[in-house]
Design a protein around this motif. Structure first.
Motif, PDB file in Angstrom:
ATOM      1  N   VAL A 100       2.113  -1.306  -3.943  1.00 52.13           N
ATOM      2  CA  VAL A 100       1.747  -2.714  -3.798  1.00 52.13           C
ATOM      3  C   VAL A 100       1.182  -2.970  -2.406  1.00 52.13           C
ATOM      4  O   VAL A 100       0.164  -3.658  -2.240  1.00 52.13           O
ATOM      5  N   SER A 101       1.825  -2.404  -1.386  1.00 50.29           N
ATOM      6  CA  SER A 101       1.331  -2.571  -0.017  1.00 50.29           C
ATOM      7  C   SER A 101      -0.050  -1.943   0.152  1.00 50.29           C
ATOM      8  O   SER A 101      -0.932  -2.505   0.814  1.00 50.29           O
ATOM      9  N   TRP A 102      -0.234  -0.764  -0.431  1.00 47.27           N
ATOM     10  CA  TRP A 102      -1.548  -0.107  -0.372  1.00 47.27           C
ATOM     11  C   TRP A 102      -2.621  -0.977  -1.014  1.00 47.27           C
ATOM     12  O   TRP A 102      -3.704  -1.154  -0.451  1.00 47.27           O
ATOM     13  N   TRP A 103      -2.308  -1.532  -2.179  1.00 54.69           N
ATOM     14  CA  TRP A 103      -3.293  -2.348  -2.883  1.00 54.69           C
ATOM     15  C   TRP A 103      -3.611  -3.617  -2.090  1.00 54.69           C
ATOM     16  O   TRP A 103      -4.754  -4.044  -2.009  1.00 54.69           O
ATOM     17  N   ARG A 104      -2.605  -4.183  -1.473  1.00 52.80           N
ATOM     18  CA  ARG A 104      -2.851  -5.357  -0.606  1.00 52.80           C
ATOM     19  C   ARG A 104      -3.763  -4.988   0.554  1.00 52.80           C
ATOM     20  O   ARG A 104      -4.675  -5.746   0.916  1.00 52.80           O
ATOM     21  N   ASP A 105      -3.552  -3.829   1.150  1.00 54.69           N
ATOM     22  CA  ASP A 105      -4.415  -3.387   2.251  1.00 54.69           C
ATOM     23  C   ASP A 105      -5.852  -3.191   1.781  1.00 54.69           C
ATOM     24  O   ASP A 105      -6.801  -3.509   2.501  1.00 54.69           O
ATOM     25  N   VAL A 106      -6.008  -2.650   0.570  1.00 50.40           N
ATOM     26  CA  VAL A 106      -7.351  -2.460   0.017  1.00 50.40           C
ATOM     27  C   VAL A 106      -8.064  -3.806  -0.139  1.00 50.40           C
ATOM     28  O   VAL A 106      -9.261  -3.939   0.149  1.00 50.40           O
ATOM     29  N   LEU A 107      -7.330  -4.801  -0.590  1.00 54.80           N
ATOM     30  CA  LEU A 107      -7.923  -6.112  -0.841  1.00 54.80           C
ATOM     31  C   LEU A 107      -8.161  -6.918   0.425  1.00 54.80           C
ATOM     32  O   LEU A 107      -8.995  -7.830   0.435  1.00 54.80           O
ATOM     33  N   SER A 108      -7.435  -6.616   1.479  1.00 55.27           N
ATOM     34  CA  SER A 108      -7.489  -7.448   2.688  1.00 55.27           C
ATOM     35  C   SER A 108      -8.721  -7.154   3.522  1.00 55.27           C
ATOM     36  O   SER A 108      -9.246  -6.034   3.528  1.00 55.27           O
ATOM     37  N   GLY A 109      -9.145  -8.154   4.248  1.00 55.22           N
ATOM     38  CA  GLY A 109     -10.249  -7.979   5.175  1.00 55.22           C
ATOM     39  C   GLY A 109      -9.769  -7.412   6.494  1.00 55.22           C
ATOM     40  O   GLY A 109      -8.561  -7.270   6.740  1.00 55.22           O
ATOM     41  N   PRO A 110     -10.691  -7.097   7.400  1.00 58.04           N
ATOM     42  CA  PRO A 110     -10.300  -6.504   8.680  1.00 58.04           C
ATOM     43  C   PRO A 110      -9.534  -7.454   9.586  1.00 58.04           C
ATOM     44  O   PRO A 110      -8.779  -7.015  10.450  1.00 58.04           O
ATOM     45  N   ALA A 111      -9.715  -8.756   9.401  1.00 56.24           N
ATOM     46  CA  ALA A 111      -9.093  -9.713  10.311  1.00 56.24           C
ATOM     47  C   ALA A 111      -7.679 -10.097   9.902  1.00 56.24           C
ATOM     48  O   ALA A 111      -6.806 -10.272  10.749  1.00 56.24           O
ATOM     49  N   GLU A 112      -7.427 -10.239   8.599  1.00 50.59           N
ATOM     50  CA  GLU A 112      -6.099 -10.663   8.156  1.00 50.59           C
ATOM     51  C   GLU A 112      -5.828 -10.138   6.747  1.00 50.59           C
ATOM     52  O   GLU A 112      -6.743  -9.906   5.966  1.00 50.59           O
ATOM     53  N   LYS A 113      -4.538 -10.004   6.460  1.00 51.83           N
ATOM     54  CA  LYS A 113      -4.136  -9.501   5.154  1.00 51.83           C
ATOM     55  C   LYS A 113      -4.123 -10.637   4.129  1.00 51.83           C
ATOM     56  O   LYS A 113      -3.801 -11.778   4.460  1.00 51.83           O
ATOM     57  N   LEU A 114      -4.463 -10.300   2.901  1.00 51.51           N
ATOM     58  CA  LEU A 114      -4.343 -11.242   1.799  1.00 51.51           C
ATOM     59  C   LEU A 114      -2.868 -11.615   1.643  1.00 51.51           C
ATOM     60  O   LEU A 114      -1.985 -10.758   1.678  1.00 51.51           O
ATOM     61  N   ASP A 115      -2.573 -12.907   1.488  1.00 49.44           N
ATOM     62  CA  ASP A 115      -1.167 -13.303   1.399  1.00 49.44           C
ATOM     63  C   ASP A 115      -0.602 -12.951   0.022  1.00 49.44           C
ATOM     64  O   ASP A 115      -1.293 -12.971  -0.997  1.00 49.44           O
ATOM     65  N   TRP A 116       0.712 -12.632   0.031  1.00 50.28           N
ATOM     66  CA  TRP A 116       1.385 -12.184  -1.182  1.00 50.28           C
ATOM     67  C   TRP A 116       1.325 -13.244  -2.278  1.00 50.28           C
ATOM     68  O   TRP A 116       1.154 -12.917  -3.465  1.00 50.28           O
ATOM     69  N   GLU A 117       1.493 -14.513  -1.896  1.00 49.78           N
ATOM     70  CA  GLU A 117       1.532 -15.572  -2.902  1.00 49.78           C
ATOM     71  C   GLU A 117       0.238 -15.622  -3.706  1.00 49.78           C
ATOM     72  O   GLU A 117       0.261 -15.780  -4.935  1.00 49.78           O
ATOM     73  N   THR A 118      -0.891 -15.484  -3.033  1.00 56.65           N
ATOM     74  CA  THR A 118      -2.174 -15.488  -3.738  1.00 56.65           C
ATOM     75  C   THR A 118      -2.282 -14.297  -4.673  1.00 56.65           C
ATOM     76  O   THR A 118      -2.684 -14.421  -5.845  1.00 56.65           O
ATOM     77  N   MET A 119      -1.926 -13.106  -4.179  1.00 56.74           N
ATOM     78  CA  MET A 119      -1.979 -11.900  -5.013  1.00 56.74           C
ATOM     79  C   MET A 119      -1.167 -12.063  -6.288  1.00 56.74           C
ATOM     80  O   MET A 119      -1.640 -11.797  -7.398  1.00 56.74           O
ATOM     81  N   LEU A 120       0.087 -12.514  -6.129  1.00 52.88           N
ATOM     82  CA  LEU A 120       0.978 -12.568  -7.276  1.00 52.88           C
ATOM     83  C   LEU A 120       0.624 -13.704  -8.220  1.00 52.88           C
ATOM     84  O   LEU A 120       0.789 -13.580  -9.443  1.00 52.88           O
ATOM     85  N   ALA A 121       0.122 -14.810  -7.679  1.00 50.07           N
ATOM     86  CA  ALA A 121      -0.313 -15.905  -8.549  1.00 50.07           C
ATOM     87  C   ALA A 121      -1.486 -15.465  -9.420  1.00 50.07           C
ATOM     88  O   ALA A 121      -1.545 -15.787 -10.623  1.00 50.07           O
ATOM     89  N   GLU A 122      -2.416 -14.734  -8.840  1.00 52.60           N
ATOM     90  CA  GLU A 122      -3.548 -14.230  -9.616  1.00 52.60           C
ATOM     91  C   GLU A 122      -3.082 -13.250 -10.691  1.00 52.60           C
ATOM     92  O   GLU A 122      -3.574 -13.275 -11.829  1.00 52.60           O
ATOM     93  N   ALA A 123      -2.128 -12.389 -10.339  1.00 52.28           N
ATOM     94  CA  ALA A 123      -1.621 -11.424 -11.318  1.00 52.28           C
ATOM     95  C   ALA A 123      -0.840 -12.108 -12.426  1.00 52.28           C
ATOM     96  O   ALA A 123      -0.920 -11.710 -13.604  1.00 52.28           O
ATOM     97  N   ALA A 124      -0.086 -13.151 -12.087  1.00 49.49           N
ATOM     98  CA  ALA A 124       0.709 -13.862 -13.083  1.00 49.49           C
ATOM     99  C   ALA A 124      -0.165 -14.564 -14.116  1.00 49.49           C
ATOM    100  O   ALA A 124       0.272 -14.801 -15.254  1.00 49.49           O
ATOM    101  N   ALA A 125      -1.393 -14.891 -13.730  1.00 46.78           N
ATOM    102  CA  ALA A 125      -2.308 -15.571 -14.657  1.00 46.78           C
ATOM    103  C   ALA A 125      -2.944 -14.613 -15.663  1.00 46.78           C
ATOM    104  O   ALA A 125      -3.617 -15.053 -16.592  1.00 46.78           O
ATOM    105  N   VAL A 126      -2.747 -13.322 -15.474  1.00 43.08           N
ATOM    106  CA  VAL A 126      -3.327 -12.301 -16.361  1.00 43.08           C
ATOM    107  C   VAL A 126      -2.328 -11.999 -17.472  1.00 43.08           C
ATOM    108  O   VAL A 126      -1.122 -11.866 -17.215  1.00 43.08           O
ATOM    109  N   PRO A 127      -2.758 -11.855 -18.720  1.00 47.17           N
ATOM    110  CA  PRO A 127      -1.810 -11.569 -19.803  1.00 47.17           C
ATOM    111  C   PRO A 127      -1.214 -10.163 -19.693  1.00 47.17           C
ATOM    112  O   PRO A 127      -1.808  -9.269 -19.070  1.00 47.17           O
ATOM    113  N   PRO A 128      -0.040  -9.940 -20.287  1.00 54.21           N
ATOM    114  CA  PRO A 128       0.556  -8.600 -20.299  1.00 54.21           C
ATOM    115  C   PRO A 128      -0.431  -7.571 -20.844  1.00 54.21           C
ATOM    116  O   PRO A 128      -1.154  -7.820 -21.804  1.00 54.21           O
TER     117      PRO A 128
END
Length: 513
Positions: free
Chosen positions: A308-336
């Motif tokens: 999960v940390s690796w994937w967050r690093d992949v998604l993040s830009g050079p200046a700041e990391k993508l926040d966890w809440e945004t990541m998980l909210a987007e994932a929660a909106a996807v069906p199983p």
């Protein structure tokens, strides 16, 4: 004064010191990142003095928040299980500490297979031959650090080393010794025949003791550095996941513990060590518990939270990391089922029931529908599928009681989406045990045993006041996940393994010598 106990957790991600009341409530917590050096792909190391400096720092910070540090009566250390420190005759480190997950030792593991054999090593140690285990690390150091090796008289695991710095007594508990390939699990002693064939002097290894054994009082030097009172007893600690299992009360068959952190453990107590060599061939490990010489079967998922940390690093830009809440909210909106995308979480090596250090991670089922949220959910589902696959492989073996209760501890239990996915994939409620830093608590309980705060392990568990909550499976998601698991995830490793092996071969040929 009411006594306090201290648990130290020297882990992959952080070094923690937690001061506890005997009921398991935390009086003070301090943490700092674990200083890890990555010189090139596949390699990582620690410096022993840096780990000690971190320990001193967190102890001082935690004890500064306690009304009276003289209340501390016991302390013990939990750590990653395989990494260790070579020391000279004066107790000084002679070289860097190879990280537990470092795979430079693959040639040494291959030599052990040829010279001694996987099945024979499993028959004695109860664990599958992997390059991460301590014996392979010792052989690498002997070959590549001959000057340091010549000066070295003692090998201490990280938990042992920190305890040694605290009290001056060298010892290794059975749970950490279980991660070495050098312990005879059936007789609970160092296997001198294996050591002789591997060319390792048994005198290099510390005396074996049970977790919770009193080693000695805090030295004046350590007291001055850390703020611990000299009256406190340092007790033998143990392997981090096993300490967490102790704190969660997982010491008897019928209960499975899922310890979720950077790495993950599927931890299943058994009545006695398993003798079927297929257990070892599938990559499962066995070991001694930190208490009472009990036994467990263990499946490690080496990149659980790390995925999960690796994937967050992949998604993040050079200046700041993508926040966890945004990541998980987007994932929660996807069906199983993540719209057909499936993730194999082998970012370091394969996990049981596959014994393959050359396996690598993969996404399959990609299409233009695979948004960021889809991919994030696929990562979470892949972690949960991997846990199910490991557990299914364990319970197929004779002598393993299928768990009636699933307990979970660790930082990743705070990821509510992950725990919901796990419950649906496992088809069982997941009971989250609300321990404050479970690994550190298990270590502190061992410190309490050594100091006489608790008369025995059962009393220590009974004294805890831990809240629990259950995460139930989603009835609509269960059949979807069952189909994906059976038809896609279980065959996935076999489908991609040949490609992974070819990639590893090409990389090794191009790597600098």
């Amino acid at each position: 004064m009411e006594p306090l106990i201290v648990g130290l957790d020297v882990g992959t991600t952080s070094v923690k010191a937690v001061v506890y009341e005997p009921d398991g409530s935390a009086a003070a917590v301090a943490t700092t990142p674990t200083p890890t050096h990555y010189p090139r792909p596949g390699r990582a190391y620690y410096r022993a003095e840096e780990l000690w400096d971190c320990t001193v720092s967190v102890l001082r910070d935690a004890l500064a928040r306690v009304d009276d540090p003289r209340r501390v009566v016991g302390v013990a250390v939990a750590s990653m299980g395989e990494a260790g420190v070579l020391l000279d005759a004066d107790g000084r480190p002679t070289c860097d500490v190879i990280a537990w997950f470092d795979t430079r030792t693959t040639p040494q593991a291959e030599w052990l297979d040829r010279a001694i054999g996987k099945d024979r090593l499993f028959a004695s140690s109860g664990i599958s031959l992997q390059p991460i285990f301590s014996l392979a690390k010792l052989l690498w150091l002997k070959e590549h650090e001959p000057a340091a090796w010549a000066r070295s008289v003692r090998w201490l695991h990280v938990a042992d080393y920190v305890a040694f710095r605290l009290c001056g007594v060298a010892a290794t508990d059975y749970s950490i010794a279980s991660r070495t390939l050098m312990l005879d699990l059936h007789r609970l002693r160092w296997d001198e025949e294996v050591l002789r064939e591997a060319g390792i002097d048994p005198a290099l290894l510390a005396p074996l003791v049970s977790g919770g054994t009193a080693l000695g009082p805090v030295t004046s030097e350590a007291a001055a550095a850390t703020g611990l009172p000299q009256s406190a007893t340092v007790a033998a600690g143990g392997h981090d996941h096993v300490c967490g299992a102790f704190a969660a009360g997982t010491i008897a068959p019928g209960v499975m513990l899922n310890s979720l952190g950077t790495a993950e453990a599927v931890f299943v107590p058994v009545a006695k060590p398993l003798s079927d060599p297929q257990v070892g061939r599938q990559g499962y490990a066995q070991g001694a518990h930190v208490v009472d010489g009990r036994t467990y079967v263990f499946a490690g998922q080496y990149t659980s939270g790390a995925s999960v940390s690796w994937w967050r690093d992949v998604l993040s830009g050079p200046a700041e990391k993508l926040d966890w809440e945004t990541m998980l909210a987007e994932a929660a909106a996807v069906p199983p089922g993540s719209l057909g995308v499936t993730f194999l979480p082998h970012l370091r090596l394969a996990n049981p029931p596959h014994d393959d250090p050359r396996s690598r991670g993969a996404f399959v089922g990609l299409s233009t529908d695979a948004t960021r949220g889809v991919m994030t959910r696929a990562v979470l589902e892949g972690i949960a599928f991997e846990s199910r696959n490991s557990l299914d492989g364990i319970v197929r073996h004779a002598g393993v009681e299928a768990p009636r209760e699933f307990r979970a501890i660790g930082g990743s239990t705070r990821n509510s989406l992950l725990m919901s996915i796990k419950a649906s994939i496992m088809r069982q409620p997941q009971r989250i045990v609300g321990l404050e830093e479970g690994t550190a608590l298990g270590a502190a309980m061992l410190g309490g045993l050594g100091a006489g705060v608790y008369p025995d392990a059962e009393s220590a568990i009974a004294a805890l006041d831990a809240a629990t909550r259950d995460v139930e499976p989603d009835p609509a998601a269960v059949p979807i996940y069952e189909e994906v698991y059976q038809q896609v995830f279980r065959p996935l490793y076999d489908a991609v393994a040949p490609l992974s092996h070819e990639i590893v071969r090409m990389q090794s040929e191009r790597a600098p010598s």
